[in-house]
Design an enzyme around this catalytic site. Structure first.
Site, PDB file in Angstrom:
ATOM      1  N   GLY A  89      54.744  49.779 105.177  1.00  0.00           N
ATOM      2  CA  GLY A  89      54.924  48.442 104.630  1.00  0.00           C
ATOM      3  C   GLY A  89      56.389  48.068 104.606  1.00  0.00           C
ATOM      4  N   GLU A  90      56.724  47.118 103.765  1.00  0.00           N
ATOM      5  CA  GLU A  90      58.071  46.592 103.556  1.00  0.00           C
ATOM      6  C   GLU A  90      58.814  46.273 104.852  1.00  0.00           C
ATOM      7  OE1 GLU A  90      60.888  50.508 102.632  1.00  0.00           O
ATOM      8  OE2 GLU A  90      59.675  49.725 100.990  1.00  0.00           O
TER       9      GLU A  90
END
Length: 331
Positions: free
Chosen positions: A304-305
């Site tokens: 993610g991120e």
């Protein structure tokens, strides 16, 4: 623009999307053809450079202000125990990014990328999609408009990522709404779900699909009903980038699901986007295939991120420099 309903401006925008600069693309392909090398020997590097030219309008292309934009949201449906991580982990991840200690911070430093992280009302999770719409139309449209502001400071390459506990289940619900199938067809392990939790995730998706029914046939309705704030913001950012001639790199399952809503409304809506990385979630490969997106990287990154997009941005920057450097040598 004036409109009757909150989504009307977005529907109008989707119907009148700018097209690629085919002349700029042709100039870059001609440049590689003239270079002292075997034809096509740089493989996808040539395609990436041509894509950059087509959607930025610059030939040879350049990447001088790359930006990673991460949108963080929380979900009411997380109360069903669909993630091994607590909801508070979303805010903790945002704080870690702000402190410079997250993986994305280090990747941005390595590839010289700008970074913005947007907290989308983490203290107010969206409604539980099994019994209500995640957002009302006005709230979803406002979040899309907020996402459009991600590029307000200027960018020439936009990398889109997400943070949100439970959002792989939400992505599964959105993809099922758009492409068909049930929860078992689209859920995966997410952030570490075991077999019993995966079964619960599938049940949640099926319950959401049954509750919203035929209303999900409209892509923007699907976005607001079984999506979430980070999904809406990413969709808005993709649209804004298109209008501003900014190529986009999509990271992971959530960004791909958000993008899929635009593709369902207009199959040309993602022509300025490349898929940065293929996550290990089986649903991601299926969604990418349905959208005609071929990943630049396949590193089993599911962090993610925006990590996958930030990693791929280094490759895109290299493609731009390859084209511009070879152009200079020819002249």
């Amino acid at each position: 623009m004036t409109s009757t309903l909150p989504f009307d401006d977005f529907r109008n925008l989707l119907a009148t999307l700018p097209r690629a600069d085919t002349a700029a693309e042709a100039r870059v392909r001609a440049l590689f053809a003239k270079a002292d090398k075997p034809r096509g020997s740089l493989g996808r590097i040539e395609d990436i450079a041509a894509w950059l030219a087509a959607w930025s309008g610059r030939a040879p292309p350049a990447v001088n202000r790359p930006l990673v934009a991460i949108f963080a949201g929380n979900h009411g449906v997380a109360r069903h125990g669909i993630s091994p991580r607590p909801v508070a982990a979303t805010a903790n991840a945002v704080e870690l990014c702000a402190a410079g200690g997250a993986a994305i911070n280090q990747i941005c430093i390595a590839n010289n990328l700008g970074l913005k992280v947007f907290d989308l009302a983490l203290h107010v999770p969206t409604a539980d999609i099994t019994e209500d719409a995640a957002l009302d139309e006005r709230g979803c449209a406002a979040t899309m408009a907020f996402g459009m502001e991600a590029i307000a400071g200027g960018a020439d390459l936009l990398c889109l990522g997400d943070l949100g506990v439970g959002n792989s289940t939400v992505a599964a619900a959105l993809l099922a709404a758009l492409f068909g199938g049930g929860g078992a067809d689209w859920v995966g392990s997410g952030s570490g779900a075991d077999a019993s939790m995966r079964a619960r995730k599938a049940e949640v998706v099926d319950a959401a699909l049954a509750f919203h029914g035929t209303a999900l046939r409209d892509p923007l309705e699907a976005l607001r009903r079984v999506g979430g704030r980070e999904f809406a913001a990413i969709a808005g950012a993709i649209l804004a980038a298109r209008t501003q001639k900014i190529p986009v790199l999509l990271d992971g399952l959530v960004a791909t699901a958000a993008a899929a809503t635009l593709h369902a409304a207009n199959p040309a809506a993602l022509d300025h986007c490349l898929l940065a990385n293929l996550s290990p979630e089986p649903a991601h490969a299926r969604a990418a295939e349905r959208l005609g997106l071929r990943p630049l990287l396949d590193l089993d990154v599911s962090h993610g991120e925006g990590a996958g997009a930030a990693l791929a941005a280094g490759l895109v920057k290299a493609a731009a420099l390859t084209a511009s450097g070879m152009a200079a040598a020819l002249h």
